[in-house]
Scaffold this active site. Structure first.
Site, short mmCIF file in Angstrom:
data_model
loop_
_atom_site.label_atom_id
_atom_site.label_comp_id
_atom_site.label_asym_id
_atom_site.label_seq_id
_atom_site.Cartn_x
_atom_site.Cartn_y
_atom_site.Cartn_z
N ARG A 59 -28.40 -8.36 10.03
CA ARG A 59 -28.65 -9.46 8.85
C ARG A 59 -29.41 -10.67 9.58
O ARG A 59 -29.27 -10.62 11.05
CB ARG A 59 -27.84 -9.95 7.97
CG ARG A 59 -26.42 -10.22 8.69
CD ARG A 59 -25.78 -11.49 8.90
NE ARG A 59 -26.30 -12.73 8.82
CZ ARG A 59 -26.92 -13.38 9.74
NH1 ARG A 59 -26.36 -13.48 10.85
NH2 ARG A 59 -27.35 -14.51 9.59
N GLY A 60 -30.07 -11.63 8.92
CA GLY A 60 -30.83 -12.55 9.70
C GLY A 60 -32.31 -12.15 9.95
O GLY A 60 -32.74 -11.18 10.34
N ALA A 61 -32.98 -13.02 9.25
CA ALA A 61 -34.55 -12.82 9.25
C ALA A 61 -35.25 -12.15 10.33
O ALA A 61 -35.76 -11.24 10.38
CB ALA A 61 -35.40 -14.04 8.82
N ARG A 111 -34.71 -5.59 1.97
CA ARG A 111 -34.23 -6.79 1.50
C ARG A 111 -35.65 -7.58 1.17
O ARG A 111 -36.62 -7.52 2.01
CB ARG A 111 -33.41 -7.56 2.42
CG ARG A 111 -32.28 -6.73 2.77
CD ARG A 111 -31.16 -7.76 3.33
NE ARG A 111 -30.75 -9.07 2.63
CZ ARG A 111 -30.16 -9.80 3.39
NH1 ARG A 111 -29.91 -9.99 4.68
NH2 ARG A 111 -29.76 -10.89 2.55
N GLN A 220 -21.18 -16.34 6.03
CA GLN A 220 -21.85 -16.18 7.42
C GLN A 220 -21.49 -17.44 8.49
O GLN A 220 -21.29 -17.24 9.75
CB GLN A 220 -23.40 -16.15 7.25
CG GLN A 220 -24.04 -14.93 6.68
CD GLN A 220 -24.40 -15.13 5.29
OE1 GLN A 220 -23.34 -15.62 4.55
NE2 GLN A 220 -24.94 -14.10 4.71
N ASP A 261 -35.86 -17.97 5.79
CA ASP A 261 -36.26 -16.64 5.58
C ASP A 261 -37.62 -16.66 5.32
O ASP A 261 -38.16 -15.47 5.36
CB ASP A 261 -35.14 -15.95 4.54
CG ASP A 261 -33.85 -15.87 4.91
OD1 ASP A 261 -33.00 -16.94 5.03
OD2 ASP A 261 -33.69 -14.89 5.73
N ASN A 271 -34.25 -20.18 2.01
CA ASN A 271 -33.33 -19.83 3.22
C ASN A 271 -31.93 -19.63 2.13
O ASN A 271 -31.99 -19.77 1.29
CB ASN A 271 -33.11 -21.33 4.18
CG ASN A 271 -32.03 -20.84 5.27
OD1 ASN A 271 -32.24 -19.91 6.09
ND2 ASN A 271 -31.06 -21.73 5.49
N LYS A 272 -30.90 -19.40 3.15
CA LYS A 272 -29.54 -19.05 2.45
C LYS A 272 -29.17 -19.89 1.23
O LYS A 272 -29.34 -21.05 1.24
CB LYS A 272 -28.32 -19.03 3.54
CG LYS A 272 -27.02 -18.63 2.97
CD LYS A 272 -26.97 -17.24 2.28
CE LYS A 272 -27.82 -16.17 3.24
NZ LYS A 272 -27.94 -15.05 2.34
C1 LIG Z 1 -32.55 -16.95 11.85
S1 LIG Z 1 -32.78 -17.16 10.06
C2 LIG Z 1 -31.37 -16.30 9.41
C3 LIG Z 1 -31.57 -16.49 7.96
O1 LIG Z 1 -31.01 -15.10 7.23
C4 LIG Z 1 -29.70 -15.61 6.75
O2 LIG Z 1 -29.80 -14.89 5.60
P1 LIG Z 1 -28.76 -13.44 5.68
O3 LIG Z 1 -27.71 -13.63 6.34
O4 LIG Z 1 -28.46 -13.12 4.07
O5 LIG Z 1 -29.72 -12.24 6.31
C5 LIG Z 1 -29.70 -16.83 6.40
O6 LIG Z 1 -30.71 -17.22 5.14
C6 LIG Z 1 -30.33 -17.59 7.56
O7 LIG Z 1 -30.84 -18.66 7.61
#
Ligand SMILES: CSC[C@H]1O[C@H](OP(=O)(O)O)[C@H](O)[C@@H]1O
Length: 365
Positions: A59-61, A111, A220, A261, A271-272
């Protein structure tokens, strides 16, 4: 000031390689098991990578962008090239591209919000098309796609370190920094974006403490940001999401930095979920609120954030025990309007949100 930061203690989130038989395989850290278990999985199946992205094992963009590119390479090396060798070069090449198209589409759809996934698959497809047009046979195209993923992995870390350096210049001495979610090394191939700023500033001895929002419902911040910062030697305190306002009111926060994101042309940032609320709080308390993101997170096809697709995830993430007659709303992201953002930190420098997409596009070329 000598810092006690040790980034060698941080694992890489994803790494493309080859198994003993020469098949392509992606090794990834299953982040669903952190902080309790540091478990690495390896797979040669592109469909398994799609599942890992969907389930937030990866996960993470930027990390899902790299994993998405790797999934294309896994298909190309382990399936696509093997099936196409019976044709002549030109026909085989077109057949390879025709088979790649739906695979790339399925990977991109894993996603919807992080634009890095579509950025990565589009980069891989256009690379393959160029090679086929130059007369490369499917096997050569597949091996070149494998090498392209290695380039993407190297670029990610290099870009993150540039983001870190640009952002560290903004951090005051003895900074108490609030973060939301995890935009760290665990959200990228390595080093992180928002936490890359923290690591760079900490190496300069400027970080007193990071306050990490737990970031419901998936946690997270509580699970991942706390784990990686403590491993690296950065002092970190986990707080509930509903505590940020109180800390700001007590002047316990000097700076806020988050990841992204997808960033629209006008500087609106997806973003989250919860990021928008943190931005409103920071604005109310006149606390700098910065977004750290690479060029691959910008989507200039969207004039503003209203068109950014927001992923809705399973209700069980919010309410593990369903309650009869009770509905659950679980959007995984929200959009922070540009006017609440002090600046966007990129690998090319820090820009006002309204100018960032244009400034980045001018430098990407
Ligand atoms: C480096 S940006 C990562 C970004 O992605 C996360 O979402 P997820 O954990 O659902 O993939 C979150 O929005 C972070 O800021």
């Amino acid at each position: 000031m000598q810092s006690s930061i040790d980034l060698t203690r941080l694992p890489r989130s994803v790494r493309l390689g080859r198994d003993a038989d020469g098949r392509a395989e992606l090794t990834y850290l299953d982040e669903r098991l952190l902080p309790g278990e540091e478990c690495f999985c390896s797979t040669g199946s592109w469909r398994c990578v799609v599942d890992a992205i969907k389930t937030l094992a990866v996960r993470g963009a930027p990390a899902i962008g790299a994993a998405g590119a790797a999934a294309v390479a896994l298909w190309a090396v382990n399936e696509g090239a093997r099936g196409a060798v019976s044709h002549g070069c030109a026909e085989a090449g077109e057949s390879f591209l025709a088979e790649l198209r739906p695979v790339a589409a399925e990977i991109s759809a894993a996603r919807p919000t992080a634009v890095n996934l579509t950025w990565a698959t589009a980069r891989m497809e256009s690379f393959a098309k160029r090679l086929v047009a130059e007369g490369a046979a499917p096997g050569e195209v597949a091996d070149s796609l494998f090498d392209e993923v290695l380039r993407i992995e190297r670029e990610d870390e290099k870009v993150n370190r540039a983001i870190g350096a640009a952002g560290a210049a903004l951090i005051p001495e003895h900074a108490r920094i609030l973060t939301h979610c995890n935009a760290g090394s665990l959200a990228t191939v390595f080093f992180g974006t928002a936490l890359g700023v923290v690591y760079a500033a900490a190496e300069q001895g400027k970080v007193e403490r990071v306050f990490a929002d737990e970031t419901r419902p998936v946690g997270q911040g509580a699970r991942l940001t706390s784990w990686e910062l403590s491993r690296a030697g950065v002092p970190v305190t986990v707080i509930c999401d509903n505590m940020a306002a109180s800390l700001m009111g007590k002047e316990m926060i000097d700076f806020v930095v988050v990841g992204a994101d997808r960033i629209a042309a006008n500087g609106d940032v997806a973003n989250k979920i919860g990021t928008y609320g943190v931005a409103v709080l920071a604005h109310h308390h006149s606390i700098p609120f910065y977004v750290a993101a690479p060029a691959s997170t910008f989507d200039v096809s969207l004039p503003d954030g209203s068109a950014i697709p927001i992923e809705e995830r399973d209700p069980s993430e919010v309410l593990p025990q369903p309650i009869d007659g009770v509905d659950v709303y679980n959007p995984a992201f929200d959009v922070t309007p540009a006017e609440l953002i002090s600046g966007i930190i990129t690998e090319f420098g820090v820009f006002p949100p309204q100018d960032a997409a244009r400034e980045v596009a001018a430098r990407v070329g």
